[in-house]
Design a protein around this motif. Structure first.
Motif, PDB file in Angstrom:
ATOM      1  N   ALA A 200      57.287  82.369 -12.872  1.00 34.83           N
ATOM      2  CA  ALA A 200      56.896  83.567 -13.606  1.00 34.83           C
ATOM      3  C   ALA A 200      57.890  83.918 -14.712  1.00 34.83           C
ATOM      4  N   THR A 201      59.040  83.233 -14.755  1.00 41.44           N
ATOM      5  CA  THR A 201      60.063  83.537 -15.754  1.00 41.44           C
ATOM      6  C   THR A 201      59.665  82.993 -17.115  1.00 41.44           C
ATOM      7  N   ASP A 202      59.771  83.809 -18.129  1.00 41.13           N
ATOM      8  CA  ASP A 202      59.452  83.391 -19.492  1.00 41.13           C
ATOM      9  C   ASP A 202      60.592  82.517 -20.033  1.00 41.13           C
ATOM     10  N   PRO A 203      60.321  81.261 -20.409  1.00 39.41           N
ATOM     11  CA  PRO A 203      61.384  80.398 -20.947  1.00 39.41           C
ATOM     12  C   PRO A 203      62.055  80.990 -22.184  1.00 39.41           C
ATOM     13  N   ASP A 204      61.309  81.739 -23.018  1.00 40.52           N
ATOM     14  CA  ASP A 204      61.892  82.348 -24.213  1.00 40.52           C
ATOM     15  C   ASP A 204      62.926  83.415 -23.856  1.00 40.52           C
ATOM     16  N   ILE A 207      66.133  80.859 -21.548  1.00 34.88           N
ATOM     17  CA  ILE A 207      67.002  79.944 -22.288  1.00 34.88           C
ATOM     18  C   ILE A 207      68.084  80.682 -23.068  1.00 34.88           C
ATOM     19  N   PRO A 208      67.780  81.780 -23.820  1.00 37.01           N
ATOM     20  CA  PRO A 208      68.859  82.515 -24.510  1.00 37.01           C
ATOM     21  C   PRO A 208      69.903  83.087 -23.556  1.00 37.01           C
ATOM     22  N   VAL A 209      69.458  83.525 -22.368  1.00 37.69           N
ATOM     23  CA  VAL A 209      70.415  84.062 -21.389  1.00 37.69           C
ATOM     24  C   VAL A 209      71.362  82.955 -20.914  1.00 37.69           C
ATOM     25  N   LEU A 210      70.821  81.776 -20.614  1.00 33.78           N
ATOM     26  CA  LEU A 210      71.662  80.656 -20.174  1.00 33.78           C
ATOM     27  C   LEU A 210      72.653  80.251 -21.266  1.00 33.78           C
ATOM     28  N   LYS A 211      72.182  80.171 -22.519  1.00 29.00           N
ATOM     29  CA  LYS A 211      73.061  79.795 -23.629  1.00 29.00           C
ATOM     30  C   LYS A 211      74.166  80.827 -23.828  1.00 29.00           C
TER      31      LYS A 211
END
Length: 305
Positions: A200-204, A207-211
């Motif tokens: 259910a997690t939005d990749p958009d 990904i910014p959070v991980l980066k």
């Protein structure tokens, strides 16, 4: 028995041994002096040979490479010295009138017997020499040998390598038994993380959070010296049963990847919880049939039979 005075005794010694000393004694003295001078020259060449090997091989820099190549130079010089004094000893024995034929034959037979009995030892030494020469690994590296035994290299010489694994067990591995070596700390190491997130997690958003968290860790004074580059989020790596897997990779200094990965996992867990991004957990969907549906299903199965 004829008594000789002191001057007469000395004259007698000169008459008996003088010709031998002139013929052979000087030759022996010359051989020993020459061998000594050559051995001194070889010892002085050790440092120059180390520098020459360092320029020729070019496989390392700094103190570690110098120490390794100095060891190789010492081995070569020692081998030359043993050969030099061995040849000198045989020439001296020949000058003393010793028949070298039976001696050399005996040494040859002994060498043949030792050669058959020490084949594995010779193989260990030769392999160890090339491991040092090519700088495949050294003390302080973490390696895996033959894809099976892994650990920290605590000690190595020409014959064997001693590894210490994570359980604290010491492994003594003869060099002749090594087919291939995997070095996990050669020049640099890599962070490699697979982070599973809920479908259910939005990749958009993810990904910014991980980066951002990777960049913050690299800016932390306590951790920035561990990295050679900022870890990159490659994107979605795979779709698993209950998770979408994201891949993070980056280069670190040798042997620092494990500490960096542990700290990065901890930071990512805290950040994901703070952002409300759910971690995956196993899920199953169960379907229930009514009694009528169950009877119809059983009738259909019986008809098919």
């Amino acid at each position: 028995m004829r008594q000789l005075s002191a001057p007469g005794f000395i004259q007698h010694l000169i008459d008996d041994f003088g010709p031998w000393v002139l013929a052979n004694g000087l030759r022996i003295l010359f051989l020993i002096a020459t061998a000594w001078l050559v051995s001194r020259a070889l010892k002085k060449m050790s440092g120059r040979l180390s520098s020459l090997l360092l320029k020729t091989v070019g496989s390392g820099e700094g103190r570690e490479a110098h120490v390794r190549l100095q060891t190789l130079a010492d081995i070569l010089i020692t081998t030359c010295l043993v050969a030099l004094w061995g040849i000198t000893a045989m020439m001296v024995l020949s000058a003393l009138g010793v028949n070298l034929g039976p001696l050399l034959a005996g040494v040859g037979v002994m060498g043949l017997a030792v050669g058959f009995g020490a084949q594995n030892l010779v193989k260990d030494v030769v392999t160890g020499f090339f491991i040092l020469l090519e700088n495949q690994y050294g003390v302080g590296d973490v390696i895996k040998i033959n894809g099976q035994t892994s650990g920290l290299v605590e000690r190595m010489n020409l014959r064997f390598t001693r590894l210490r694994d994570a359980d604290g067990t010491a492994h003594f591995i003869p060099h002749g038994s090594i087919d291939f070596v995997s070095n996990m700390s050669k020049e640099w190491s890599r962070v490699l993380l697979s982070i599973g997130l809920d479908y259910a997690t939005d990749p958009d958003k993810a990904i910014p959070v991980l980066k951002d968290e990777c960049e913050k860790m690299c800016q932390d004074p306590s951790w920035k010296d561990h990295f050679l580059e900022i870890p990159q989020v490659s994107g979605i790596e795979s779709f698993d049963i209950s998770a979408v897997t994201y891949r993070i990779t980056g280069m670190t200094k040798p042997l620092m990847q494990w500490d960096a990965m542990r700290e990065l996992r901890l930071r990512l867990l805290r950040r994901l919880n703070k952002e409300g991004i759910n971690m995956p957990f196993p899920q199953q969907t169960l379907g229930f049939r009514s009694d009528n549906e169950q009877r119809l299903f059983l009738r259909s199965a019986l008809k098919d039979d």
